[in-house]
Design a protein around this motif. Structure first.
Motif, PDB file in Angstrom:
ATOM      1  N   VAL A 287      48.449  47.755  39.880  1.00  0.00           N
ATOM      2  CA  VAL A 287      48.016  46.361  40.013  1.00  0.00           C
ATOM      3  C   VAL A 287      46.504  46.296  39.792  1.00  0.00           C
ATOM      4  CG1 VAL A 287      47.842  44.362  41.543  1.00  0.00           C
ATOM      5  CG2 VAL A 287      49.853  45.840  41.667  1.00  0.00           C
ATOM      6  N   TRP A 288      46.046  45.332  39.009  1.00  0.00           N
ATOM      7  CA  TRP A 288      44.597  45.128  38.854  1.00  0.00           C
ATOM      8  C   TRP A 288      44.265  43.711  39.281  1.00  0.00           C
ATOM      9  CZ3 TRP A 288      43.118  41.351  35.380  1.00  0.00           C
ATOM     10  CH2 TRP A 288      44.055  40.999  34.392  1.00  0.00           C
ATOM     11  N   ILE A 289      43.123  43.580  39.949  1.00  0.00           N
ATOM     12  CA  ILE A 289      42.755  42.309  40.572  1.00  0.00           C
ATOM     13  C   ILE A 289      41.282  42.017  40.325  1.00  0.00           C
ATOM     14  CG2 ILE A 289      42.635  41.034  42.751  1.00  0.00           C
ATOM     15  CD1 ILE A 289      44.690  43.073  43.872  1.00  0.00           C
ATOM     16  N   THR A 290      40.977  40.777  39.948  1.00  0.00           N
ATOM     17  CA  THR A 290      39.596  40.291  39.953  1.00  0.00           C
ATOM     18  C   THR A 290      39.521  39.233  41.047  1.00  0.00           C
ATOM     19  OG1 THR A 290      40.097  38.645  38.235  1.00  0.00           O
ATOM     20  CG2 THR A 290      39.213  40.751  37.520  1.00  0.00           C
ATOM     21  N   LEU A 291      38.557  39.371  41.937  1.00  0.00           N
ATOM     22  CA  LEU A 291      38.485  38.476  43.082  1.00  0.00           C
ATOM     23  C   LEU A 291      37.051  38.284  43.534  1.00  0.00           C
ATOM     24  CD1 LEU A 291      39.490  40.373  46.350  1.00  0.00           C
ATOM     25  CD2 LEU A 291      39.004  41.527  44.211  1.00  0.00           C
ATOM     26  N   SER A 292      36.893  37.347  44.454  1.00  0.00           N
ATOM     27  CA  SER A 292      35.581  37.067  45.050  1.00  0.00           C
ATOM     28  C   SER A 292      35.758  37.043  46.561  1.00  0.00           C
ATOM     29  CB  SER A 292      35.048  35.724  44.538  1.00  0.00           C
ATOM     30  OG  SER A 292      33.852  35.381  45.203  1.00  0.00           O
ATOM     31  N   VAL A 293      34.986  37.889  47.277  1.00  0.00           N
ATOM     32  CA  VAL A 293      35.049  37.947  48.738  1.00  0.00           C
ATOM     33  C   VAL A 293      33.764  37.333  49.283  1.00  0.00           C
ATOM     34  CG1 VAL A 293      35.282  39.424  50.757  1.00  0.00           C
ATOM     35  CG2 VAL A 293      36.418  40.057  48.620  1.00  0.00           C
ATOM     36  N   ASP A 294      33.900  36.169  49.898  1.00  0.00           N
ATOM     37  CA  ASP A 294      32.726  35.435  50.413  1.00  0.00           C
ATOM     38  C   ASP A 294      31.661  35.279  49.332  1.00  0.00           C
ATOM     39  OD1 ASP A 294      33.881  35.220  52.946  1.00  0.00           O
ATOM     40  OD2 ASP A 294      33.046  37.146  53.579  1.00  0.00           O
TER      41      ASP A 294
ATOM     42  N   ASN B 261      34.601  36.792  55.858  1.00  0.00           N
ATOM     43  CA  ASN B 261      34.083  35.849  56.847  1.00  0.00           C
ATOM     44  C   ASN B 261      34.602  34.440  56.602  1.00  0.00           C
ATOM     45  OD1 ASN B 261      32.426  37.725  58.265  1.00  0.00           O
ATOM     46  ND2 ASN B 261      30.909  37.608  56.619  1.00  0.00           N
ATOM     47  N   GLU B 262      34.655  34.056  55.325  1.00  0.00           N
ATOM     48  CA  GLU B 262      35.089  32.700  55.002  1.00  0.00           C
ATOM     49  C   GLU B 262      36.340  32.664  54.128  1.00  0.00           C
ATOM     50  OE1 GLU B 262      31.835  30.633  53.255  1.00  0.00           O
ATOM     51  OE2 GLU B 262      30.555  30.785  55.036  1.00  0.00           O
ATOM     52  N   LYS B 263      36.276  33.315  52.963  1.00  0.00           N
ATOM     53  CA  LYS B 263      37.400  33.173  52.039  1.00  0.00           C
ATOM     54  C   LYS B 263      37.448  34.309  51.025  1.00  0.00           C
ATOM     55  CE  LYS B 263      37.258  29.874  48.881  1.00  0.00           C
ATOM     56  NZ  LYS B 263      37.296  28.523  48.261  1.00  0.00           N
ATOM     57  N   ILE B 264      38.663  34.642  50.616  1.00  0.00           N
ATOM     58  CA  ILE B 264      38.896  35.555  49.499  1.00  0.00           C
ATOM     59  C   ILE B 264      39.549  34.744  48.387  1.00  0.00           C
ATOM     60  CG2 ILE B 264      40.079  37.629  48.687  1.00  0.00           C
ATOM     61  CD1 ILE B 264      40.167  38.602  51.565  1.00  0.00           C
ATOM     62  N   SER B 265      38.939  34.726  47.214  1.00  0.00           N
ATOM     63  CA  SER B 265      39.498  34.003  46.070  1.00  0.00           C
ATOM     64  C   SER B 265      39.967  35.006  45.025  1.00  0.00           C
ATOM     65  CB  SER B 265      38.446  33.066  45.461  1.00  0.00           C
ATOM     66  OG  SER B 265      38.045  32.082  46.385  1.00  0.00           O
ATOM     67  N   PHE B 266      41.263  35.017  44.745  1.00  0.00           N
ATOM     68  CA  PHE B 266      41.827  35.879  43.705  1.00  0.00           C
ATOM     69  C   PHE B 266      41.791  35.099  42.393  1.00  0.00           C
ATOM     70  CE2 PHE B 266      43.649  37.407  47.631  1.00  0.00           C
ATOM     71  CZ  PHE B 266      43.656  38.786  47.490  1.00  0.00           C
ATOM     72  N   GLU B 267      40.928  35.523  41.466  1.00  0.00           N
ATOM     73  CA  GLU B 267      40.873  34.841  40.179  1.00  0.00           C
ATOM     74  C   GLU B 267      42.063  35.240  39.310  1.00  0.00           C
ATOM     75  OE1 GLU B 267      37.831  34.535  36.416  1.00  0.00           O
ATOM     76  OE2 GLU B 267      37.146  34.071  38.430  1.00  0.00           O
ATOM     77  N   THR B 268      42.348  36.537  39.263  1.00  0.00           N
ATOM     78  CA  THR B 268      43.484  37.025  38.470  1.00  0.00           C
ATOM     79  C   THR B 268      44.133  38.195  39.193  1.00  0.00           C
ATOM     80  OG1 THR B 268      42.344  36.432  36.405  1.00  0.00           O
ATOM     81  CG2 THR B 268      44.238  37.911  36.226  1.00  0.00           C
ATOM     82  N   ILE B 269      45.469  38.184  39.232  1.00  0.00           N
ATOM     83  CA  ILE B 269      46.222  39.329  39.749  1.00  0.00           C
ATOM     84  C   ILE B 269      47.171  39.777  38.650  1.00  0.00           C
ATOM     85  CG2 ILE B 269      47.790  40.199  41.531  1.00  0.00           C
ATOM     86  CD1 ILE B 269      46.821  37.993  43.379  1.00  0.00           C
ATOM     87  N   GLY B 270      46.942  40.981  38.117  1.00  0.00           N
ATOM     88  CA  GLY B 270      47.806  41.531  37.084  1.00  0.00           C
ATOM     89  C   GLY B 270      48.917  42.353  37.699  1.00  0.00           C
ATOM     90  N   ASN B 271      50.144  42.225  37.174  1.00  0.00           N
ATOM     91  CA  ASN B 271      51.340  42.833  37.759  1.00  0.00           C
ATOM     92  C   ASN B 271      51.517  42.322  39.196  1.00  0.00           C
ATOM     93  OD1 ASN B 271      51.966  44.281  35.466  1.00  0.00           O
ATOM     94  ND2 ASN B 271      50.983  46.156  36.152  1.00  0.00           N
ATOM     95  N   ALA B 272      51.402  40.997  39.333  1.00  0.00           N
ATOM     96  CA  ALA B 272      51.437  40.373  40.658  1.00  0.00           C
ATOM     97  C   ALA B 272      52.751  40.620  41.388  1.00  0.00           C
ATOM     98  CB  ALA B 272      51.197  38.867  40.526  1.00  0.00           C
ATOM     99  N   ASP B 273      53.849  40.815  40.640  1.00  0.00           N
ATOM    100  CA  ASP B 273      55.133  41.035  41.296  1.00  0.00           C
ATOM    101  C   ASP B 273      55.222  42.423  41.934  1.00  0.00           C
ATOM    102  OD1 ASP B 273      55.066  42.277  38.861  1.00  0.00           O
ATOM    103  OD2 ASP B 273      57.073  41.665  38.231  1.00  0.00           O
ATOM    104  N   LYS B 274      54.174  43.245  41.750  1.00  0.00           N
ATOM    105  CA  LYS B 274      54.129  44.568  42.383  1.00  0.00           C
ATOM    106  C   LYS B 274      53.229  44.582  43.623  1.00  0.00           C
ATOM    107  CE  LYS B 274      56.559  46.450  39.030  1.00  0.00           C
ATOM    108  NZ  LYS B 274      57.953  46.883  39.255  1.00  0.00           N
TER     109      LYS B 274
END
Length: 235
Positions: A154-161, A180-193
């Motif tokens: 699985v590969w993920i691009t995200l933003s943590v706070d 502290n506030e939010k985790i934003s997942f911009e893209t999740i590759g192979n999300a069903d895994k």
């Protein structure tokens, strides 16, 4: 020589294919291809710059130094060459846009066939219970982390706070992410895994290999604006 050209040149010097480079850097092959052919993505896009930095570090090249050299070369070029470069830069994005659009249409083909299936399961709580001395539990608690469990690559691009990150998980790997506030997942590759464990509840989004628009805060896990812990409306 710009960032895209340097990445391609270094790869060809070492006789490494895109597939081999993808395995060594754990970056999807289509992103490597884009880095080599889309200078704007490699040098200006936030996630593109992160991927470019990782590839350049793999080749032993400092990302900041490389950017400075690239800027010097452009500034020292004759005006005629600059004009030609501008023409090329204006034409390339249109060609790449068609390529990228075709790829994402293929990658998200299941979107036009069926909606993703969101499942929420309760798991055994092991670490979240805090007992008071008198045996009573706190009535209030703030969730400040999630656990990611991978059933495959699985590969993920995200933003943590607000801080951008790239995460690659292998089969069987787990990773705890605090916020502290939010985790934003911009893209999740192979999300069903991937499984997201939030406060003892397991969230799994299947039926889609690549998903976007997922974020987590202390209230729950949100997908397309809906808190999946409270149910997702049928579309």
């Amino acid at each position: 020589m710009n960032i895209s050209e340097i990445i391609k040149s270094e790869r060809e010097k070492k006789s490494i294919s895109l597939t081999e480079l993808s395995e060594k850097t754990e970056i999807p092959e289509y992103i490597l291809n884009r880095l080599e052919n889309d200078e704007a993505y490699a040098s200006q896009d936030p996630y593109g710059r992160l991927y470019a930095k990782k590839v350049l570090n793999f080749f032993g090249i400092d990302f900041k130094e490389n950017k400075e050299k690239s800027e010097e070369i452009v500034s020292d070029s004759p005006s005629f060459q600059t004009k030609i470069l501008n023409v090329v830069v204006n034409l390339v994005p249109h060609t790449l846009a068609v390529f990228v659009m075709m790829f994402f249409l293929y990658a998200n083909a299941t979107f036009f066939i069926k909606n993703p299936d969101v499942k929420v399961n309760h798991v055994v709580e092991k670490i979240y219970d805090n007992q008071k001395p008198n045996g009573q539990t706190d009535t209030q608690k703030t969730v400040d982390h999630i656990v990611l469990e991978s059933e495959g690559d699985v590969w993920i691009t995200l933003s943590v706070d607000g801080e951008k990150k790239i995460i690659n998980l292998k089969e069987g790997e787990t990773k705890t992410i605090y916020f502290n506030e939010k985790i934003s997942f911009e893209t999740i590759g192979n999300a069903d895994k991937l499984k997201i464990i939030f406060d003892g509840q397991e969230v799994k989004i299947s039926g889609r290999e690549i998903i976007h628009n997922v974020f987590v805060d202390s209230e729950g896990v949100f997908y397309n604006g809906y808190n999946v812990l409270r149910g997702v409306p049928k579309i």
